[in-house]
Structures are given as structure tokens and as C-alpha cells.
Write an enzyme that holds these catalytic residues in place. Structure first.
Site, PDB file in Angstrom:
ATOM      1  N   GLU A  55      -2.091 -17.505  15.435  1.00  0.00           N
ATOM      2  CA  GLU A  55      -2.783 -16.406  16.133  1.00  0.00           C
ATOM      3  C   GLU A  55      -3.512 -15.533  15.120  1.00  0.00           C
ATOM      4  OE1 GLU A  55       0.112 -14.081  18.348  1.00  0.00           O
ATOM      5  OE2 GLU A  55       1.182 -15.909  18.868  1.00  0.00           O
ATOM      6  N   LYS A 100      -4.420 -12.379  13.158  1.00  0.00           N
ATOM      7  CA  LYS A 100      -3.629 -11.165  12.942  1.00  0.00           C
ATOM      8  C   LYS A 100      -4.537  -9.967  13.214  1.00  0.00           C
ATOM      9  CE  LYS A 100      -0.292  -9.130   9.791  1.00  0.00           C
ATOM     10  NZ  LYS A 100      -0.764  -7.756   9.821  1.00  0.00           N
ATOM     11  N   ASP A 155      -5.978  -6.394  13.524  1.00  0.00           N
ATOM     12  CA  ASP A 155      -5.748  -5.264  12.636  1.00  0.00           C
ATOM     13  C   ASP A 155      -5.760  -3.951  13.414  1.00  0.00           C
ATOM     14  OD1 ASP A 155      -5.219  -4.047  10.309  1.00  0.00           O
ATOM     15  OD2 ASP A 155      -7.206  -4.268   9.429  1.00  0.00           O
ATOM     16  N   TYR A 205       1.297 -10.235  21.900  1.00  0.00           N
ATOM     17  CA  TYR A 205       1.673 -11.392  21.085  1.00  0.00           C
ATOM     18  C   TYR A 205       3.150 -11.749  21.231  1.00  0.00           C
ATOM     19  CZ  TYR A 205       2.486  -7.523  17.787  1.00  0.00           C
ATOM     20  OH  TYR A 205       2.855  -6.338  17.217  1.00  0.00           O
ATOM     21  N   LYS A 238      -2.466 -13.633   4.818  1.00  0.00           N
ATOM     22  CA  LYS A 238      -3.442 -12.547   4.728  1.00  0.00           C
ATOM     23  C   LYS A 238      -4.761 -13.029   4.141  1.00  0.00           C
ATOM     24  CE  LYS A 238      -2.241  -8.596   5.034  1.00  0.00           C
ATOM     25  NZ  LYS A 238      -1.496  -7.476   5.475  1.00  0.00           N
ATOM     26  N   CYS A 249     -34.918  16.489 -11.325  1.00  0.00           N
ATOM     27  CA  CYS A 249     -34.321  16.248 -10.013  1.00  0.00           C
ATOM     28  C   CYS A 249     -35.316  15.535  -9.096  1.00  0.00           C
ATOM     29  CB  CYS A 249     -33.907  17.587  -9.404  1.00  0.00           C
ATOM     30  SG  CYS A 249     -33.417  17.463  -7.689  1.00  0.00           S
ATOM     31  N   CYS A 303     -36.302  18.432  -6.311  1.00  0.00           N
ATOM     32  CA  CYS A 303     -36.998  19.703  -6.599  1.00  0.00           C
ATOM     33  C   CYS A 303     -37.658  19.702  -7.976  1.00  0.00           C
ATOM     34  CB  CYS A 303     -36.039  20.867  -6.484  1.00  0.00           C
ATOM     35  SG  CYS A 303     -34.870  20.943  -7.853  1.00  0.00           S
ATOM     36  N   CYS A 311     -28.462  18.813 -11.172  1.00  0.00           N
ATOM     37  CA  CYS A 311     -29.799  19.407 -11.061  1.00  0.00           C
ATOM     38  C   CYS A 311     -29.657  20.902 -11.315  1.00  0.00           C
ATOM     39  CB  CYS A 311     -30.350  19.163  -9.660  1.00  0.00           C
ATOM     40  SG  CYS A 311     -31.604  20.347  -9.168  1.00  0.00           S
ATOM     41  N   CYS A 336     -33.339  24.211  -5.058  1.00  0.00           N
ATOM     42  CA  CYS A 336     -33.421  22.766  -4.799  1.00  0.00           C
ATOM     43  C   CYS A 336     -33.174  22.495  -3.310  1.00  0.00           C
ATOM     44  CB  CYS A 336     -32.395  22.032  -5.648  1.00  0.00           C
ATOM     45  SG  CYS A 336     -32.284  20.281  -5.248  1.00  0.00           S
TER      46      CYS A 336
HETATM   47  S1  IVH Z   1       4.017 -11.104  15.615  1.00  0.00           S
HETATM   48  C1  IVH Z   1       8.363 -10.688  14.828  1.00  0.00           C
HETATM   49  N1  IVH Z   1       1.487 -11.624  16.055  1.00  0.00           N
HETATM   50  O1  IVH Z   1       1.185  -7.483  12.305  1.00  0.00           O
HETATM   51  C2  IVH Z   1       6.906 -10.844  14.799  1.00  0.00           C
HETATM   52  N2  IVH Z   1       2.045  -9.635  14.886  1.00  0.00           N
HETATM   53  O2  IVH Z   1       2.565  -7.352   9.740  1.00  0.00           O
HETATM   54  C3  IVH Z   1       6.198  -9.634  15.223  1.00  0.00           C
HETATM   55  N3  IVH Z   1       0.123  -8.255  14.288  1.00  0.00           N
HETATM   56  O3  IVH Z   1       3.767  -5.334  13.327  1.00  0.00           O
HETATM   57  C4  IVH Z   1       4.769  -9.658  15.028  1.00  0.00           C
HETATM   58  N4  IVH Z   1      -1.418  -9.550  15.177  1.00  0.00           N
HETATM   59  O4  IVH Z   1       1.507  -5.138  14.509  1.00  0.00           O
HETATM   60  C5  IVH Z   1       2.371 -10.778  15.512  1.00  0.00           C
HETATM   61  N5  IVH Z   1      -0.691 -12.161  16.554  1.00  0.00           N
HETATM   62  C6  IVH Z   1       0.179 -11.338  16.009  1.00  0.00           C
HETATM   63  C7  IVH Z   1      -0.221 -10.143  15.377  1.00  0.00           C
HETATM   64  C8  IVH Z   1       0.754  -9.323  14.824  1.00  0.00           C
HETATM   65  C9  IVH Z   1      -1.188  -8.427  14.525  1.00  0.00           C
HETATM   66  C10 IVH Z   1       0.697  -7.109  13.558  1.00  0.00           C
HETATM   67  C11 IVH Z   1       1.865  -6.467  14.272  1.00  0.00           C
HETATM   68  C12 IVH Z   1       3.000  -6.500  13.298  1.00  0.00           C
HETATM   69  C13 IVH Z   1       2.291  -6.673  11.994  1.00  0.00           C
HETATM   70  C14 IVH Z   1       3.168  -7.321  10.970  1.00  0.00           C
END
Ligand code: IVH
Length: 669
Positions: A112, A114, A116, A224, A314, A406, A409, A424, A430
Site C-alpha cells: 500500500e 504510505k 503522508d 488501512y 521509505k 542595490c 534603489c 543595502c 530603498c
Molecule cells: S499500517 C500496524 N498502512 O504510517 C500498522 N500505515 O509509520 C499500522 N501510514 O502510523 C500502520 N499509510 O499513520 C499503514 N497504508 C498504510 C499507511 C500507514 C500511512 C502511516 C500511519 C502509521 C505510520 C507508521
């Protein structure tokens, strides 16, 4: 119309909402939606006892006075272990397979994006949204129900005839890149604070006390997983839970994927997501890989705060190469010239970058940077672009030199002694400095004249209507009303805001003067020490350096400022036009916690006596025991009886993060 008709209408509008916000497939026109919504509001006004909590009219409620009540999580909200390379990712699952005593290739992996944003747990009871809580420390979160309800993709009622008695839906609340850019642009024109990135914006928005503001910021939610639940929900795969959540009315993530664990599959999946990243409407900072089989998840369990069946791969900060086309010099409020890189436009983490700050001449020297070079651009925290290094020197390299005059000015540019900065010398002659000073004067932490936005100030300066800060108070309605896009109504509002700003505080006024090195906290220190402006104006260096946190440089700056005839005249003008404050309130106002009683408990990350001193400086009393009179309990790790006492007495409790946030608003240390 009877109660059943009303219920049907609620269901109908909720279905339209779902189609629009979750499925992206509207069923009716906006006009029809609006008209029906209005009809629903009228019916509810006429029949207040019919009102049901899942009515779409209940999404945006009133301002809450005490948000952020503590909510314990029945099932802990975990975080994830990180992997920064393919090897780390594969190894994570090799270990898991070993512990389970099965071959790696038999692990079914669910992938999935991640997202943000920030983690939220939604509690549904018998199908109705009961409350929503932030992750907090994983065990206890904060009540943010009033804001969560404004998120249209979160159902107020689950779409099922047989809802579980209890169900915690867990997922990420986030802001799309488009909304983020829009609200930041708006904030800029209104002189308000801008957000650093969409995650920050989402987090700030969810902590709003006013749900109307949250609603305008159009947050989104994608689940999620689930936390606590009761009743008959039986699944064998994590992916089945996600399908179930979609059936209940939640948005699904279209970029999830599944495969069996092996190195190539992880590599391909990473590539897939990296290619998708820029085209996604929201920021993602990596990929979450989870073992799909719930049975195996159960067997593995978790270690400290993260599961042994999921890992976050990451993304590295995005880096791009482009060409340095030119360097311009921007003149700031105090006249300091900042070099700005003009770059061949390049797409980095979803935005086109064509400018980057170079900080100062020392930085340029350190990078050995010349115009025409190929440079590496880095978006740290995915927002502010930075030139990290020269990758290839250009064929015809042109040295970057600080202009002698400058660019605005034409006054001579001089080096600031012992500093990397150049300034300046034009000062109030200015144009750039004048406009910047006026913007600063009107800004949020100074006189806070929101309606007088930066763009408007620039136009008024260009037309020489504003030549100094006192001119703000001499503005006439026509000066503004005649400008393009303004009009009389707007102009009246702006003038009213200017008028209201005249009543201020001594420390605010001092901050707004923009004396070099005298920021908000410096100004507060001065205001705390001197009862009147005249006392400060005539103070000598020896007196000034006795004030806490005022060094020789600041003391000199204060003296130089008030020795300057133009500045003195300006200060007099501001007083003449009516800027004023209550001299008796200088100190009281600097003690925003006056009258409060605090109790500290548990393990805190800085020494107790420091925190105590800080609170006392702000006017609070710090006591050793909790009573009904206690205003706040600051609870660190492993807090014991005082915390439970506070809970039973209903005393407000702050954890350390919340405490630090609160302290930031007082700008003290
Ligand atoms: S699973 C036990 N799935 O990432 C597992 N987390 O660094 C719980 N996050 O606190 C998290 N997308 O806020 C999961 N597809 C995803 C996610 C996700 C973003 C965030 C979530 C978590 C943090 C952990």
C-alpha cells in the site's frame, strides 16, 4: 413529510455524498444537491426532535471549547519499522518467514502507498460514527470528532444492515497537494501563516477548534486497517478487511497491490510506486508492505511499538539535476541581500521548481557554484528546494558576484561586519526595504492587520501611496477602492482592520518596529523591563545589556534605531496617528498563564525545575498536588497516581508534545 420521509431523505443525500466524495461518480448536479441539502436543513429546523446524527447537516458543527479530550485506544495504534533499501525490505520478511518456519516465497505480501498524513482511529458503534481519535502515544489519543465529521469521505453511518456493535476503522487523514497549494496561496495573500507541507497542514487542520475552517480545508481519509471490533467479522486476509471497509462506504486506495515475497517482486513494486508517485493527488513518503495472512500476522505479533509483519519502505528525498541559469538578489526588510537561484524548471516530488534560495555568499563559495553549472536540487521534507551540489561545471562559467549597488534603489551595498550578510545602505530610501518593512509591520506576529495583504502592500508601495508604516494609518478609502479587484466594500473592511490595529500592546509595537535582532521574544523582554516607550528610547547601552537575553549587538541596535532621526520621527508619527497601548498592562499581558495552577508528573524530557521556572515566568503557579482547582496536569512517561487523580477529577491533562506546542505559542524559553 413524516419522520420516515425525513430518514429517507438523509439516506438519499448520504448516498449522493458517497457517490461524489468516495466513488468520484456524482449522481446529481451540484445545484440539485445544494437544494436538497437546504431542504433537509429546513425540515430539521422545523422538526428538531427528528434530527439524527448521521444527517449530512451534522458534519460542520459549532466551535468546540474543549477539544482534545483524551481517548484511550482499546487496541494500541502501532507505528512501523522502516526499511531504506531493497535489502532491508527483503531481510525484514526473510526474518519473518524464518520465525514462521515457512519459505519466503509463501508469504503473501500486500503493498500500500504510505500516505503522508496522520493516523486516525474512527469508533463506530452499531454503525454510527461515535468518536474519532488521533494516534497520540499509541495508547491514548485525542478526541478530534468535531473535525473528522467534516471529512466527506468518512461515513457518519456505515453502509450495512448488520453493523458490528463496535468497530474501530484506522487510516490516514491527509490533504491533497492541490488543496495544500491552494490554502497556502490564500494564506500568503492574507498575511496568514503558511504550512510547510501537506502533512503539517493536515495535522494543523485536525487540531482546529473551529470545524468550519476544517471543512474548508477539504481533508480526505483512506483506511488501512481496523482496531478493536466486536461481533461477527471473520476474515482470513488483511486485503479482505480493506474490501469490507469499501463495502461499508470508505474510499479505497486504487494503488494497493499483492504479490508473493521475493526480491524481484519487491523491486518491481517499488519501481511501480516510484513511477506513480508524482502523478498521485496526495503526497506519499514510501510503501507499506504487510503480510496479508491474518493468521501469520497474529503468530508474529509485534516488537516494542511496531508489528513484525509489516514494514515501511521509505522513499529517499527526491533529487534532480538542472541548470543554474542566473542568480538574482532579493532585498529583505533589513536590507540584507539574499541570492536566489533561477533554475531551468525541473519537476521534483510533484512540483515544478524554478527557484531556490542560496542563503548567502558563503554558501555559494562553499558549493563552488557558478552560473551555467549543472546542479543537484533536493526537496528536503518535500517542500523547500535547495541546491545541494554542483554536478558538472558549465562550459562558460560565470562567477556569482554580490552587486555593488542595490538592485532596487541603487544605494551602495555594504558587508555586515563579522557576518556573511551584505546589506543595502539605502535604508528607508530603498523601495524594497520600505515594502518589506510594511509587510512585516502588518504581519501576523506584529500588528496583525490580516486584511492588508502582501500583494496589496506591494501595489500601494509601487504607487507611492505607502512610503512608510505610518502611511498605513493615512490610507483613504479611494486609495484602495480604486485599485483593480478591490472596490469600496473591501476597502471599508481593510480600513476597519487598520483602525482596530491601533489599540495594541507595547511588546507588539516594539516587535513591529523591526529593530534588527529584536524579534517577538526580545521585544517582550524589553517591554517587561521598561514601563514606557520614553524610558526605552532614552536607555543607554549599559542599562540595555542588563535585560535578560539582550546582548551587546541587540543593545547597540536598539540604541542606533532610536538615535536615528528618521526612525524617531516615524515612531512619533505612529503615536500621532493613534497607535496606542495600555502602559499598565505591559507585564500582565506577558503573563498569559496568570491565575493558572499546574502540576507536573511522570518522567519529562527536560528537568522539572526548568519547566517549573518557564511556567512561573508565564505567570502560572506550580503545585505538588492535584485538586479540583488544578488547571493543567503535565503528564510525562510513566505518570502514576497524580495522572489518575486528574482523570477522576476531570482536570485537563497535557502530554509533553501538547505542552511544547502550547509553549511555542508563548514564544518563550
Ligand atoms: S499500517 C500496524 N498502512 O504510517 C500498522 N500505515 O509509520 C499500522 N501510514 O502510523 C500502520 N499509510 O499513520 C499503514 N497504508 C498504510 C499507511 C500507514 C500511512 C502511516 C500511519 C502509521 C505510520 C507508521
Amino acid at each position: 413529510m413524516n419522520f420516515v420521509d425525513y430518514q429517507n431523505l438523509v439516506t438519499q443525500v448520504n448516498q449522493w455524498n458517497h457517490a461524489y466524495h468516495v466513488l468520484d461518480a456524482p449522481l446529481v448536479s451540484d445545484a440539485e444537491y445544494d437544494a436538497t441539502f437546504r431542504q433537509l436543513q429546513i425540515i430539521e429546523q422545523e422538526n428538531p426532535d427528528w434530527l439524527i446524527s448521521e444527517s449530512p447537516t451534522q458534519r460542520v458543527g459549532d466551535i468546540v471549547s474543549s477539544a482534545f479530550k483524551k481517548i484511550p485506544h482499546d487496541v494500541k495504534m502501532l507505528s512501523l519499522a522502516n526499511a531504506f533499501s531493497i535489502d532491508e525490505t527483503v531481510n525484514f520478511f526473510v526474518k519473518a518467514a524464518k520465525e514462521l518456519a515457512i519459505p519466503l516465497a509463501e508469504l503473501s505480501i500486500f503493498s500500500e502507498p504510505k500516505l503522508d498524513g496522520l493516523a486516525i482511529s474512527l469508533r463506530y458503534e452499531n454503525g454510527l460514527l461515535h468518536y474519532a481519535a488521533t494516534r497520540g502515544d499509541g495508547q491514548i489519543g485525542e478526541d478530534v470528532t468535531h473535525n473528522i465529521k467534516t471529512i466527506q469521505s468518512i461515513p457518519l453511518k456505515l453502509n450495512t444492515e448488520t453493523p458490528p456493535e463496535i468497530l474501530d476503522v484506522r487510516g490516514e487523514v491527509f490533504m491533497t497537494k492541490a488543496v495544500f497549494e491552494h490554502i497556502n496561496q490564500l494564506a500568503q495573500t492574507q498575511n496568514a501563516r503558511t504550512f510547510v507541507n501537506p502533512r503539517n497542514a493536515a495535522a494543523g487542520t485536525i487540531r482546529q477548534l473551529n470545524p468550519k475552517i476544517t471543512a474548508e480545508r477539504a481533508l480526505q481519509f483512506i483506511p488501512y486497517g481496523i482496531g478493536a471490533y466486536s461481533g461477527e467479522i471473520i476474515f482470513s486476509l488483511h486485503s479482505e478487511i480493506l474490501v469490507y471497509l469499501v463495502e461499508l462506504g470508505f474510499k479505497s486506495n486504487p494503488n494497493n497491490d499483492a504479490f508473493f515475497a521475493n526480491q524481484t517482486a519487491f523491486e518491481q513494486d517499488y519501481q511501480r510506486m516510484e513511477n506513480l508517485r508524482d502523478s498521485l493527488p496526495m503526497e506519499i513518503d514510501g510503501i507499506v508492505y504487510k503480510i496479508d495472512t491474518l493468521d501469520l500476522q497474529q503468530k508474529l505479533g509485534f516488537i516494542s511499538r511496531s508489528p513484525k509483519w509489516a514494514v515501511a519502505r521509505k522513499f529517499p528525498a527526491q533529487v534532480m539535476t538542472t541548470k543554474l541559469l542566473d542568480v538574482d538578489f532579493q532585498v529583505g526588510r533589513t536590507g540584507v541581500l539574499t541570492p536566489v537561484a533561477r533554475l531551468e524548471p525541473v519537476f521534483v516530488s510533484g512540483v515544478t521548481v524554478s527557484n531556490a534560495t542560496l542563503h548567502n555568499m558563503d554558501e555559494i563559495e562553499r558549493l563552488n557554484l557558478c552560473i551555467g553549472d549543472s546542479v543537484e536540487i533536493h526537496r528536503a521534507g518535500d517542500v523547500i528546494p535547495k541546491v545541494v551540489k554542483v554536478v558538472a561545471e558549465g562550459e562558460s562559467r560565470k562567477k556569482i558576484v554580490m552587486p555593488q549597488n542595490c538592485p532596487v534603489c541603487n544605494s551602495p551595498v555594504i558587508r555586515v561586519e563579522n557576518q556573511a550578510a551584505w546589506r543595502c545602505s539605502g535604508s528607508l530610501a530603498c523601495g524594497a526595504q520600505i515594502a518589506e518593512r510594511i509587510k512585516y509591520y502588518a504581519s501576523r506576529n506584529c500588528m496583525n492587520i490580516r486584511q492588508l495583504g502582501t500583494k496589496l502592500i506591494e501595489v500601494l508601495c509601487e504607487q507611492s501611496i505607502l512610503n512608510n508604516v505610518a502611511d498605513i494609518y493615512r490610507l483613504q478609502i479611494d486609495d484602495i477602492a480604486n485599485l483593480e479587484g478591490q472596490g469600496e466594500k473591501n476597502a471599508t473592511k481593510i480600513l476597519a482592520a487598520i483602525e482596530a490595529s491601533k489599540q495594541t500592546q507595547f511588546s507588539t509595537f516594539l516587535t513591529a518596529l523591526g529593530i534588527p535582532e529584536v524579534g517577538e521574544s526580545g521585544a517582550k523582554n524589553l517591554a517587561r523591563y521598561f514601563k514606557t516607550l520614553d524610558e526605552l528610547r532614552t536607555a543607554d547601552i549599559e542599562t540595555l545589556v542588563q535585560i535578560p537575553d539582550v546582548g551587546v549587538v541587540t543593545a547597540n541596535n536598539v540604541r542606533t534605531f532610536f538615535d536615528d532621526a528618521t526612525h524617531n520621527q516615524l515612531v512619533n508619527d505612529l503615536l500621532t496617528v493613534g497607535v496606542t497601548w495600555d502602559e499598565n498592562k505591559n507585564v500582565e499581558n506577558l503573563q498569559p498563564l496568570a491565575g493558572q495552577i499546574w502540576v507536573l508528573t511522570g518522567t519529562l524530557s527536560s528537568p522539572r525545575n526548568e519547566i517549573k521556572a518557564k511556567l512561573e515566568r508565564l505567570g502560572a503557579k506550580v503545585s505538588g498536588s492535584v485538586s479540583a482547582k488544578t488547571t493543567y496536569v503535565l503528564a510525562g512517561e510513566a505518570a502514576g497516581s497524580k495522572l489518575s487523580q486528574a482523570q477522576s477529577l476531570g482536570v485537563k491533562i497535557l502530554d509533553e508534545t501538547q505542552f511544547l506546542e502550547l509553549m511555542q505559542t508563548y514564544d518563550t524559553n
